[in-house]
Design a protein around this motif. Sequence first.
Motif, short mmCIF file in Angstrom:
data_model
loop_
_atom_site.label_atom_id
_atom_site.label_comp_id
_atom_site.label_asym_id
_atom_site.label_seq_id
_atom_site.Cartn_x
_atom_site.Cartn_y
_atom_site.Cartn_z
N VAL A 363 0.74 -1.33 -0.03
CA VAL A 363 0.11 0.01 0.04
C VAL A 363 0.97 1.14 0.25
O VAL A 363 1.53 1.55 0.72
CB VAL A 363 -1.10 -0.09 1.21
N PRO A 364 0.85 1.88 -1.02
CA PRO A 364 1.95 3.18 -1.18
C PRO A 364 1.57 4.13 -0.17
O PRO A 364 2.66 4.83 0.33
CB PRO A 364 1.59 3.57 -2.56
N HIS A 365 0.51 4.67 0.18
CA HIS A 365 0.17 5.63 1.14
C HIS A 365 -0.26 5.21 2.27
O HIS A 365 -1.30 4.28 2.51
CB HIS A 365 -0.49 6.71 0.39
N VAL A 366 -0.26 6.05 3.46
CA VAL A 366 -0.89 5.96 4.58
C VAL A 366 -1.44 7.13 5.13
O VAL A 366 -0.87 8.11 4.98
CB VAL A 366 0.16 5.32 5.70
N ASP A 367 -2.70 7.02 5.56
CA ASP A 367 -3.45 8.00 5.85
C ASP A 367 -2.87 8.80 7.24
O ASP A 367 -2.51 8.29 8.33
CB ASP A 367 -4.89 7.75 6.56
N PRO A 368 -2.11 9.98 7.23
CA PRO A 368 -1.60 10.91 8.06
C PRO A 368 -2.09 11.01 9.32
O PRO A 368 -1.63 11.20 10.43
CB PRO A 368 -0.96 12.11 7.47
N ASP A 369 -3.44 11.01 9.31
CA ASP A 369 -4.48 11.27 10.55
C ASP A 369 -4.59 10.04 11.34
O ASP A 369 -5.26 10.15 12.40
CB ASP A 369 -5.58 12.02 10.27
N ASP A 370 -4.39 8.87 10.62
CA ASP A 370 -4.66 7.54 11.17
C ASP A 370 -3.37 7.23 12.08
O ASP A 370 -2.50 6.89 11.66
CB ASP A 370 -5.10 6.44 10.28
N LYS A 371 -3.50 7.28 13.27
CA LYS A 371 -2.33 7.21 14.29
C LYS A 371 -1.75 5.44 14.18
O LYS A 371 -0.65 5.23 14.14
CB LYS A 371 -2.63 7.63 15.37
N ARG A 372 -2.98 4.89 14.39
CA ARG A 372 -2.66 3.21 14.25
C ARG A 372 -2.00 2.77 13.11
O ARG A 372 -1.33 1.94 12.99
CB ARG A 372 -3.91 2.69 14.57
N ALA A 373 -2.44 3.36 12.07
CA ALA A 373 -2.17 3.16 10.50
C ALA A 373 -0.61 3.45 10.54
O ALA A 373 0.31 2.63 9.94
CB ALA A 373 -2.74 3.57 9.48
#
Length: 409
Positions: A363-373
């Motif tokens: 998965v190239p990108h991670v949601d910057p607002d999702d702390k667990r991710a």
Amino acid sequence: MTDSTSEWCLQAKLVPPAAPCGDVGIGDAGVGGKTPIYDYLLSYKFALKEACEGVTVRFPSLSAQLYESGYEAQLWALFDAHKRLLRWGDYYVDKTKLMAGEYEVRLQLRHDSPAHLEKLKDLPMVVDLQIAPVVLSFHWSRASALDDPAAGPKPPLRRLLEPHTRVALHVASPAAPAIAEPGDTLLGSATFAKLSSEGVGAGKRPGGWPVTLFVPPAAKKEEQPKPASKDKEDETAPHRMEAALRALKISQLVKLSPKCKCKPPKEPADAGDAAPLPHEAAAARYEALLAELRAECAAAAAPPDAPPEVPPLLPLLQAHLEHAEAMSEGRRADEELLRGVVAAADEVLSLLDATQIAAALGVPHVDPDDKRAKQRREVDEAQKKALVGALHLKAAALADLHKVAAAAG
């Protein structure tokens, strides 16, 4: 109350030389061919935030000196970021139009004394920029100039003065142009009188009155305290304290590892001396601490609501793999040590799922607002690093084992 047609100039702060372009070199012979003339090059770099119609490059201690100059010659050249020559000059200054970007100025000086040229290695350069007129705001009092609402209104734009009459006015600090930086100087002029349509003559001082303004440092913005995050993990939780203690013990295990390596004794030991050698004692301590940490890591369990983290046993096995690799350093023909590296690498690989790691990092990108991710991505990156490192050391050890087997067979 200022003359909108007056010319303002932004005098940038002194630009020190980036570096001499080389040592003093011999150019050619002087008059009569007996006295050698030496060349000296200095490089200066500056940048413009926006395009400017009139840019002047000058060297205050050298400009406007021709026959009075103590140097045989001087020449400067202006280059853009692509090393293209834009302009050159000598003793006198002149304006040129430049676009936004980075620029370099090279100054060449010639003199018959290398020591005299070496003294100019810190010679500063001044950059003058022509800017739009700056509007000045006048006030009756100092308090009003400081935007005090209780100080009263501003003075009218027009007021008649009788001869020999004086009026005190205070000038507020204007907003600096966007191209200016702290430490720069604004130079311009202002006029305070305007002749009526029936009057004769200019009605104002020719050239106005000189005004000098210094650009102050930017005001510091007060940072608002960030509210405490509700989902922030408690660092004093029991499992976090246990993890910190395990990390400390593993660091002590790493410090003990170099002492386990066998070093040739300076003097031969007596046959009846049964005391263990220092590296043997260190190896025994290492194995005991390793066994203790294995059991402790295997029994460690994080609560269900804890954030993602690497398996507790992984850092320990990584440290042990590095220990096995260090023991085999310089002894790559020892089959037992090489098999120990392979075994330690297999233990690390047994904790890692290469397919799962590849799928997670696919998965190239991670949601910057999702702390667990974000925490999950950090764990995946750490596991990938451990996987690559273990495979690399295992492959190197297997290759050396193959060489040993080929040499023996």
